[in-house]
Write a protein that holds these residues in place. Structure first.
Motif, mmCIF file in Angstrom:
data_model
loop_
_atom_site.group_PDB
_atom_site.id
_atom_site.type_symbol
_atom_site.label_atom_id
_atom_site.label_comp_id
_atom_site.label_asym_id
_atom_site.label_seq_id
_atom_site.Cartn_x
_atom_site.Cartn_y
_atom_site.Cartn_z
ATOM 1 N N ASP A 88 0.838 -1.197 0.000
ATOM 2 C CA ASP A 88 0.000 0.000 0.000
ATOM 3 C C ASP A 88 0.875 1.250 0.000
ATOM 4 N N ALA A 89 1.931 1.244 0.805
ATOM 5 C CA ALA A 89 2.861 2.378 0.849
ATOM 6 C C ALA A 89 3.511 2.596 -0.514
ATOM 7 N N ALA A 90 3.950 1.525 -1.153
ATOM 8 C CA ALA A 90 4.580 1.636 -2.474
ATOM 9 C C ALA A 90 3.604 2.227 -3.489
ATOM 10 N N SER A 91 2.359 1.792 -3.430
ATOM 11 C CA SER A 91 1.341 2.321 -4.335
ATOM 12 C C SER A 91 1.141 3.823 -4.116
ATOM 13 N N MET A 92 1.091 4.237 -2.861
ATOM 14 C CA MET A 92 0.941 5.664 -2.557
ATOM 15 C C MET A 92 2.125 6.458 -3.097
ATOM 16 N N LEU A 93 3.338 5.967 -2.857
ATOM 17 C CA LEU A 93 4.527 6.685 -3.305
ATOM 18 C C LEU A 93 4.585 6.773 -4.831
ATOM 19 N N ARG A 94 4.190 5.713 -5.514
ATOM 20 C CA ARG A 94 4.143 5.755 -6.990
ATOM 21 C C ARG A 94 3.155 6.821 -7.462
ATOM 22 N N THR A 95 2.019 6.924 -6.777
ATOM 23 C CA THR A 95 0.995 7.900 -7.161
ATOM 24 C C THR A 95 1.472 9.328 -6.904
ATOM 25 N N LEU A 96 2.189 9.542 -5.810
ATOM 26 C CA LEU A 96 2.676 10.885 -5.464
ATOM 27 C C LEU A 96 3.893 11.287 -6.295
ATOM 28 N N SER A 97 4.603 10.321 -6.848
ATOM 29 C CA SER A 97 5.833 10.556 -7.595
ATOM 30 C C SER A 97 5.634 11.556 -8.738
ATOM 31 N N GLY A 98 6.479 12.582 -8.744
ATOM 32 C CA GLY A 98 6.468 13.566 -9.816
ATOM 33 C C GLY A 98 5.267 14.493 -9.805
ATOM 34 N N ARG A 99 4.528 14.526 -8.712
ATOM 35 C CA ARG A 99 3.300 15.330 -8.655
ATOM 36 C C ARG A 99 3.293 16.214 -7.410
ATOM 37 N N THR A 100 2.427 17.196 -7.443
ATOM 38 C CA THR A 100 2.214 18.083 -6.301
ATOM 39 C C THR A 100 0.919 17.685 -5.618
ATOM 40 N N ASP A 132 13.809 1.865 -7.575
ATOM 41 C CA ASP A 132 14.895 1.699 -6.607
ATOM 42 C C ASP A 132 14.733 2.664 -5.433
ATOM 43 N N ALA A 133 14.347 3.894 -5.723
ATOM 44 C CA ALA A 133 14.143 4.882 -4.652
ATOM 45 C C ALA A 133 12.983 4.469 -3.751
ATOM 46 N N ILE A 134 11.925 3.949 -4.354
ATOM 47 C CA ILE A 134 10.766 3.508 -3.566
ATOM 48 C C ILE A 134 11.140 2.327 -2.684
ATOM 49 N N VAL A 135 11.823 1.341 -3.250
ATOM 50 C CA VAL A 135 12.233 0.158 -2.485
ATOM 51 C C VAL A 135 13.166 0.562 -1.335
ATOM 52 N N ALA A 136 14.106 1.452 -1.606
ATOM 53 C CA ALA A 136 15.043 1.903 -0.569
ATOM 54 C C ALA A 136 14.296 2.628 0.548
ATOM 55 N N TYR A 137 13.330 3.467 0.182
ATOM 56 C CA TYR A 137 12.587 4.181 1.218
ATOM 57 C C TYR A 137 11.737 3.221 2.035
ATOM 58 N N GLU A 142 10.342 4.149 7.588
ATOM 59 C CA GLU A 142 9.832 5.463 7.996
ATOM 60 C C GLU A 142 8.382 5.674 7.565
ATOM 61 N N TRP A 143 7.954 4.963 6.557
ATOM 62 C CA TRP A 143 6.606 5.134 6.002
ATOM 63 C C TRP A 143 5.529 4.632 6.946
ATOM 64 N N SER A 158 14.694 14.214 1.092
ATOM 65 C CA SER A 158 15.553 14.314 -0.094
ATOM 66 C C SER A 158 14.770 14.128 -1.393
ATOM 67 N N HIS A 159 13.512 13.695 -1.301
ATOM 68 C CA HIS A 159 12.665 13.530 -2.483
ATOM 69 C C HIS A 159 11.650 14.665 -2.634
ATOM 70 N N ILE A 160 11.690 15.627 -1.729
ATOM 71 C CA ILE A 160 10.767 16.763 -1.799
ATOM 72 C C ILE A 160 11.393 17.835 -2.673
ATOM 73 N N GLN A 161 10.814 18.019 -3.828
ATOM 74 C CA GLN A 161 11.332 18.988 -4.798
ATOM 75 C C GLN A 161 10.949 20.404 -4.409
ATOM 76 N N HIS A 162 9.726 20.561 -3.855
ATOM 77 C CA HIS A 162 9.259 21.899 -3.485
ATOM 78 C C HIS A 162 8.217 21.791 -2.378
ATOM 79 N N LEU A 163 8.264 22.751 -1.471
ATOM 80 C CA LEU A 163 7.264 22.854 -0.408
ATOM 81 C C LEU A 163 6.796 24.289 -0.338
#
Length: 189
Positions: A88-100, A132-137, A142-143, A158-163
């Protein structure tokens, strides 16, 4: 006496930064969004329910004030709660990837005579994540127990591009809004 109605060590850490003495109340409040409930309304309701349930536990304490909070990650109107497992965490991270996405934290302060609430809204852009980044996280664990499957204050930063908004609000307790509410409520901060 101030009480924090939360199991979150992050919220306790943030509240302690204000230099206040407080106790904590361990609660188990169901966090389920109603079928027709807007995401922001849901976050405000859960914060209010946590504060109210906490007040019931300390109502016999003279001058008791209880702070309840809820933080949710929202993308395309969908509330990303805490993941149930690594998949479930991996699915969430894939969905959030590259998006705001939006992170809303609501805080409620209640006493026997009064209730006030504030909301912090932040926009968070996650860089594109490869597998690889998702698996490492996920391996960091921490998730676990984190809305949206990430902790902004940990490795995921380190994966937060902008806040745009409140870093502490994304962590779980927006310091500016919390301090202001506490002052308005008569609790020094």
């Amino acid at each position: 006496m101030l009480h924090l109605a939360s199991r979150s060590p992050r919220r306790a850490e943030l509240l302690a930064r204000l230099g206040l003495d407080f106790g904590t109340i361990d609660l188990d409040i169901p966090e389920r969004q109603g079928a027709e409930e807007a995401a922001a309304d849901y976050v405000r309701r859960v914060a209010r329910e946590k504060a109210g349930a906490g007040l019931l536990q300390v109502v016999s304490v003279p001058g008791a004030v209880v702070l309840g909070a809820d933080t949710e990650v929202i993308l395309d109107g969908r509330v990303f709660g805490k993941p149930v497992d690594a998949d479930d965490a991996a699915s969430m991270l894939r969905t959030l990837s590259g998006r705001t996405h939006e992170v809303i934290t609501a805080i409620s302060l209640v006493s026997a005579a009064r209730e006030v609430q504030a909301v912090s809204s932040s926009q968070v852009t996650v860089a594109a994540l490869d597998e690889d980044a998702i698996v490492a996280y996920l391996a960091s664990n921490e998730w676990q127990g984190k809305a949206g499957a990430y902790a902004i204050q940990g490795r995921f930063e380190s994966h937060i591009q902008h806040l745009s908004g409140s870093f502490s609000g994304v962590m779980g307790l927006p310091m500016f809004e919390t301090a202001r509410l506490l002052r308005d409520f008569g609790v020094a901060a």
